[in-house]
Design a protein around this motif. Structure first.
Motif, PDB file in Angstrom:
ATOM      1  N   THR A  28       0.786  -1.332  -0.016  1.00 61.12           N
ATOM      2  CA  THR A  28      -0.114   0.093  -0.045  1.00 61.12           C
ATOM      3  C   THR A  28       0.872   1.217   0.132  1.00 61.12           C
ATOM      4  O   THR A  28       0.533   2.256  -0.931  1.00 61.12           O
ATOM      5  CB  THR A  28      -0.838   0.019   1.107  1.00 61.12           C
ATOM      6  N   ALA A  29       1.809   1.211   0.934  1.00 64.75           N
ATOM      7  CA  ALA A  29       2.853   2.371   0.779  1.00 64.75           C
ATOM      8  C   ALA A  29       3.419   2.920  -0.443  1.00 64.75           C
ATOM      9  O   ALA A  29       3.426   3.939  -0.824  1.00 64.75           O
ATOM     10  CB  ALA A  29       3.821   2.061   2.031  1.00 64.75           C
ATOM     11  N   ILE A  30       4.003   1.731  -1.227  1.00 59.74           N
ATOM     12  CA  ILE A  30       4.726   1.985  -2.503  1.00 59.74           C
ATOM     13  C   ILE A  30       3.505   2.364  -3.406  1.00 59.74           C
ATOM     14  O   ILE A  30       3.982   3.287  -4.460  1.00 59.74           O
ATOM     15  CB  ILE A  30       5.459   0.682  -2.880  1.00 59.74           C
ATOM     16  N   ARG A  31       2.598   1.892  -3.551  1.00 55.84           N
ATOM     17  CA  ARG A  31       1.324   2.196  -4.475  1.00 55.84           C
ATOM     18  C   ARG A  31       0.759   3.598  -4.231  1.00 55.84           C
ATOM     19  O   ARG A  31       0.906   4.391  -5.133  1.00 55.84           O
ATOM     20  CB  ARG A  31       0.321   1.350  -4.481  1.00 55.84           C
ATOM     21  N   GLY A  39      -3.991   5.115   0.549  1.00 58.04           N
ATOM     22  CA  GLY A  39      -4.519   3.854   0.451  1.00 58.04           C
ATOM     23  C   GLY A  39      -4.876   3.477   2.111  1.00 58.04           C
ATOM     24  O   GLY A  39      -4.871   4.354   3.087  1.00 58.04           O
ATOM     25  N   GLU A  40      -5.240   2.151   2.217  1.00 59.50           N
ATOM     26  CA  GLU A  40      -5.469   1.840   3.645  1.00 59.50           C
ATOM     27  C   GLU A  40      -5.464   0.398   4.073  1.00 59.50           C
ATOM     28  O   GLU A  40      -5.753  -0.507   3.047  1.00 59.50           O
ATOM     29  CB  GLU A  40      -7.297   2.374   3.742  1.00 59.50           C
ATOM     30  N   VAL A  41      -4.763  -0.049   5.150  1.00 62.99           N
ATOM     31  CA  VAL A  41      -4.963  -1.518   5.582  1.00 62.99           C
ATOM     32  C   VAL A  41      -5.697  -1.447   6.927  1.00 62.99           C
ATOM     33  O   VAL A  41      -5.239  -0.672   7.866  1.00 62.99           O
ATOM     34  CB  VAL A  41      -3.384  -1.664   5.705  1.00 62.99           C
ATOM     35  N   LEU A  42      -6.610  -2.466   6.760  1.00 65.94           N
ATOM     36  CA  LEU A  42      -7.504  -2.702   8.206  1.00 65.94           C
ATOM     37  C   LEU A  42      -6.991  -3.983   8.693  1.00 65.94           C
ATOM     38  O   LEU A  42      -7.275  -5.012   7.940  1.00 65.94           O
ATOM     39  CB  LEU A  42      -8.897  -2.562   7.911  1.00 65.94           C
ATOM     40  N   ASP A  65      -6.873  -1.726   0.797  1.00 70.31           N
ATOM     41  CA  ASP A  65      -7.204  -0.967  -0.169  1.00 70.31           C
ATOM     42  C   ASP A  65      -6.230  -0.054  -0.831  1.00 70.31           C
ATOM     43  O   ASP A  65      -5.943   0.873   0.153  1.00 70.31           O
ATOM     44  CB  ASP A  65      -8.579  -0.148   0.234  1.00 70.31           C
ATOM     45  N   TYR A  66      -5.623  -0.310  -1.743  1.00 68.29           N
ATOM     46  CA  TYR A  66      -4.346   0.380  -2.289  1.00 68.29           C
ATOM     47  C   TYR A  66      -4.958   1.189  -3.616  1.00 68.29           C
ATOM     48  O   TYR A  66      -5.622   0.463  -4.387  1.00 68.29           O
ATOM     49  CB  TYR A  66      -3.326  -0.406  -2.234  1.00 68.29           C
TER      50      TYR A  66
END
Length: 106
Positions: A28-31, A39-42, A65-66
Motif C-alpha cells: 500500500t505504501a509503495i502504491r 491507501g488503507e490497511v485494516l 485498499d490500495y
C-alpha cells in the motif's frame, strides 16, 4: 499482566499474520507513493467463544485498499486461530497449564 501484542500476532495464522500485515503495508505504501493517492490497511480481530472451554476462536482479517493510476484495488485475507484464554485473559496457542516437554526448563 497482559501479553505483548507482537508475541500474540506471531501466534496467529500459524505465525504468518505479522508477515501478511507487513506485506500489505509495504504494498500500500509503495502504491501510495507511486500514484500520489492514499491507501488503507485494516486489521480486524474478532473473538468468538468456544462453548464449554477456556478457548476463543480469533477471526483475523486483513483488508487492503490500495490506489492505482485509474482507481483502487481491494483485497482481503481472512482466517482464524484457536487460542487458549488463561488467567487475566492472556491468550496463548498452548494451554496455560500444559506441562513442559523434553526437559525444558522454565
Amino acid at each position: 499482566m497482559s501479553r505483548d501484542i507482537s508475541e500474540l500476532m506471531d501466534d496467529l495464522d500459524g505465525g504468518t499474520l505479522s508477515e501478511k500485515v507487513s506485506r500489505a503495508l509495504a504494498a500500500t505504501a509503495i502504491r501510495a507513493v507511486d500514484t500520489a493517492k492514499g491507501g488503507e490497511v485494516l486489521l480486524s480481530l474478532k473473538l468468538k467463544p468456544i462453548r464449554n472451554s477456556s478457548q476463543v476462536e480469533v477471526v483475523h482479517k486483513i483488508k487492503t485498499d490500495y490506489p492505482t493510476m485509474n482507481g483502487n484495488v481491494v483485497e482481503s485475507d481472512e482466517n482464524s486461530t484457536i487460542m487458549y484464554v488463561g488467567p487475566k485473559g492472556v491468550m496463548t496457542i498452548n494451554p496455560p497449564d500444559q506441562m513442559k516437554m523434553f526437559g525444558e526448563k522454565e
